[in-house]
Design an enzyme around this catalytic site. Structure first.
Site, short mmCIF file in Angstrom:
data_model
loop_
_atom_site.label_atom_id
_atom_site.label_comp_id
_atom_site.label_asym_id
_atom_site.label_seq_id
_atom_site.Cartn_x
_atom_site.Cartn_y
_atom_site.Cartn_z
N GLU A 209 -21.80 86.34 64.70
CA GLU A 209 -20.87 87.16 65.50
C GLU A 209 -21.47 87.23 66.89
OE1 GLU A 209 -18.01 88.46 64.51
OE2 GLU A 209 -18.13 88.00 62.38
N CYS A 243 -18.80 93.83 72.84
CA CYS A 243 -18.61 92.38 72.73
C CYS A 243 -17.18 91.95 73.01
CB CYS A 243 -19.04 91.89 71.36
SG CYS A 243 -18.15 92.68 70.03
P1 NAD Z 1 -29.68 89.59 71.08
O1 NAD Z 1 -29.20 88.25 70.69
O2 NAD Z 1 -30.66 89.70 72.19
O3 NAD Z 1 -30.33 90.35 69.83
C1 NAD Z 1 -29.70 90.42 68.57
C2 NAD Z 1 -30.74 90.52 67.48
O4 NAD Z 1 -31.55 89.35 67.50
C3 NAD Z 1 -31.69 91.70 67.60
O5 NAD Z 1 -31.82 92.30 66.33
C4 NAD Z 1 -32.98 91.11 68.09
O6 NAD Z 1 -34.11 91.77 67.60
C5 NAD Z 1 -32.93 89.69 67.55
N1 NAD Z 1 -33.61 88.72 68.42
C6 NAD Z 1 -33.65 88.74 69.78
N2 NAD Z 1 -34.33 87.68 70.24
C7 NAD Z 1 -34.72 86.97 69.16
C8 NAD Z 1 -35.48 85.77 68.98
N3 NAD Z 1 -35.96 85.10 70.02
N4 NAD Z 1 -35.69 85.33 67.71
C9 NAD Z 1 -35.20 86.02 66.67
N5 NAD Z 1 -34.50 87.17 66.78
C10 NAD Z 1 -34.25 87.65 68.00
O7 NAD Z 1 -28.33 90.42 71.39
P2 NAD Z 1 -28.17 91.91 71.92
O8 NAD Z 1 -28.65 92.01 73.32
O9 NAD Z 1 -28.72 92.87 70.92
O10 NAD Z 1 -26.58 92.05 71.88
C11 NAD Z 1 -25.77 91.61 72.91
C12 NAD Z 1 -25.00 90.36 72.52
O11 NAD Z 1 -24.41 90.50 71.26
C13 NAD Z 1 -23.84 90.10 73.47
O12 NAD Z 1 -23.76 88.72 73.73
C14 NAD Z 1 -22.62 90.56 72.70
O13 NAD Z 1 -21.43 89.97 73.07
C15 NAD Z 1 -23.03 90.18 71.30
N6 NAD Z 1 -22.29 91.00 70.35
C16 NAD Z 1 -21.37 90.40 69.54
C17 NAD Z 1 -20.64 91.16 68.64
C18 NAD Z 1 -19.62 90.56 67.74
O14 NAD Z 1 -19.18 91.24 66.83
N7 NAD Z 1 -19.21 89.32 67.93
C19 NAD Z 1 -20.86 92.54 68.58
C20 NAD Z 1 -21.80 93.10 69.42
C21 NAD Z 1 -22.53 92.33 70.30
#
Ligand code: NAD
Length: 456
Positions: A209, A243
């Site tokens: 997602e 999002c």
């Molecule tokens: P992110 O990708 O930075 O982090 C998401 C998760 O991944 C966190 O739990 C984090 O700890 C983990 N993570 C981060 N870096 C990592 C790495 N290098 N290796 C492994 N795990 C890692 O995202 P965010 O900043 O928490 O959220 C924002 C993004 O999420 C935006 O792009 C938004 O559009 C998207 N989003 C999508 C939905 C949806 O339903 N489609 C909903 C909410 C947010």
């Protein structure tokens, strides 16, 4: 708890077959609901500490959706998990065919910070309803909500069934090295790639997602007051950290000035002339995101807003005018309270432009013309969306929610969520009283003729 320990516990738990009982799943879902209800004040308090979100907004955008999912799953899980009879083909006469729904097994749910409860708990509810064990890994950026979920879940559930593993990149990487039967990830496209690569090592199925730049088209026949109200609400909700927020507006030249005026007016009605002092307006999650957003505000293109306060992580609802696709703000998903407005004259051209960009997670159209609504739905490939509204398609649990391509893969909510965490096992039941001689050698011309006659 150490990653390996929790994985071993959950594997053992799944092998015990306890989760195969639908009655057991309903009991777990009911206690999940009770735990959340009994501890709402802890949940409200934690999210307020993370980014100053009010109880009201937390309830409508988080907890109400979580409760709705639990209630729906409790009501429907028996029906969803029932095996289904399917018509049997002639080649299998005499026999019966059935599809049996089975849990995938040990699952991992990785969440994002912007809606920390619903983004982790809703997939966990679907996984629980489908009979899986679950490790939840919330985002470390929303550390108070992460701790609140860890406390409530780890103190009240058998760790073999459901466990919250807190942590950041290191802990998530450790989890991703393990073999799960399903990974459900919500977050950025960049980390989505990392998750997909890790899952490939174990051939683990994934749901991603992700995000993206979701456009809102505004056509000359739109009801401008309502359009502005709904765009302003969807964009500045959670300070744009949503999002499916409309990332940018594409407005027809003829009505651009009127729309801008209405947008400014509606922002004032919704958030007041000084949103900073109001508990209805959310803060930016941290300094890094604040700096990133601050950098996207083209100072010479501000139509309204543009006030920033780093110490309080505050950015006022900001509308940018005279924006083109070449501006920096149009490169990546904004994910903050900045709304660029781009004008267009020619609908064909603007549709083609949007089609050349990565698939948006959402798309919104404001018009009264059915032909245009249908055209955009048919011609642009995107996750989901709304006609004459923003964001709210995700509040209907009966609509599968998910992205496409760059904005994600797979979907969830309601029955779609149950299916995302289930395997469809096809079973053929054969009777013993008949066996067609056509199946066996020796093959000859007569048999081929007869077979063709039957099949064709
Ligand atoms: P992110 O990708 O930075 O982090 C998401 C998760 O991944 C966190 O739990 C984090 O700890 C983990 N993570 C981060 N870096 C990592 C790495 N290098 N290796 C492994 N795990 C890692 O995202 P965010 O900043 O928490 O959220 C924002 C993004 O999420 C935006 O792009 C938004 O559009 C998207 N989003 C999508 C939905 C949806 O339903 N489609 C909903 C909410 C947010």
């Amino acid at each position: 708890m150490k990653t390996q320990e929790i994985i071993n516990l959950q594997r053992e738990y799944f092998c015990s077959n306890k989760t195969k009982s639908v009655k057991f799943r309903i009991e777990q879902l009911k206690s999940f609901r009770k735990i959340l209800k009994d501890n709402e004040s802890l949940l409200f308090d934690a999210i307020d500490k993370d980014f100053g979100k009010s109880q009201y907004e937390t309830y409508i955008t988080e907890l109400s959706l979580v409760y709705h999912e639990i209630n729906l799953a409790i009501k429907k899980v028996k029906k969803w998990s029932r095996s289904k009879y399917i018509v049997t083909n002639l080649a299998n006469f005499p026999g019966k065919s059935r599809v049996v729904s089975e849990p995938l097994g040990n699952t991992l749910v990785i969440g994002a910070w912007n809606y920390p409860y619903q983004l982790t708990l809703i997939p966990a509810i679907s996984a629980l309803a489908a009979g899986n064990t679950i490790v939840i890994k919330p985002s470390e950026l929303s550390k108070h909500t992460s701790a609140a979920m860890a406390k409530l879940i780890n103190e009240n559930f058998d760790h073999g069934l459901l466990y919250v593993q807190e942590g950041g990149v290191k802990e998530t990487t450790e989890l991703l090295e393990q073999r799960f039967d399903k990974i459900f990830f919500t977050g950025s496209t960049a980390v989505g790639r990392i998750v997909m690569q890790a899952a490939a090592n174990h051939l683990t199925p994934i749901t991603l997602e992700l995000g993206g730049k979701s456009p809102a088209f505004v056509l000359p026949d739109a009801n401008l007051k309502m359009t502005a109200k709904r765009i302003a609400w969807g964009k500045f909700l959670n300070a744009g950290q949503t999002c499916v927020a409309p990332d940018y507006v594409l407005v027809h030249t003829d009505i651009k000035e009127k729309l801008l005026k209405e947008l400014k007016n509606q922002v004032k009605i919704i958030h007041g002339s000084d949103p900073k002092g109001k508990e209805t307006y959310v803060r930016i999650i941290n300094k890094r995101h604040f700096a990133r957003l601050n950098d996207l505000i083209h100072r010479d293109k501000i139509y309204c807003g543009g006030e920033t306060d780093e110490e309080n992580l505050y950015i006022s609802p900001t509308i940018l005018d005279n924006i083109s696709f070449d501006d920096k703000v149009m490169e990546d998903e904004i994910f903050g309270p900045i709304l660029p407005v781009i004008e267009f004259n020619n609908l064909d051209e603007i549709i083609n432009k949007v089609r050349t960009r990565p698939n948006p997670l959402a798309l919104y159209v404001f018009t009264k013309t059915s032909k245009i609504k249908k055209r955009l739905i048919r011609e642009v490939s995107f996750g989901g969306g709304a006609i004459n509204d923003t964001v709210l398609h995700l509040s209907n649990s009966r609509l599968p929610f998910g992205g496409k391509g760059f904005s994600g893969t797979g979907n969830y909510h309601g029955k779609a969520g149950f299916e995302t965490f289930s395997h469809k096992k096809s079973i053929l039941y054969k009777a013993l009283w008949f066996e067609p001689f056509l199946k066996y050698a020796p093959y000859n011309k007569f048999k081929l003729k007869l077979l063709k006659w039957i099949i064709e």
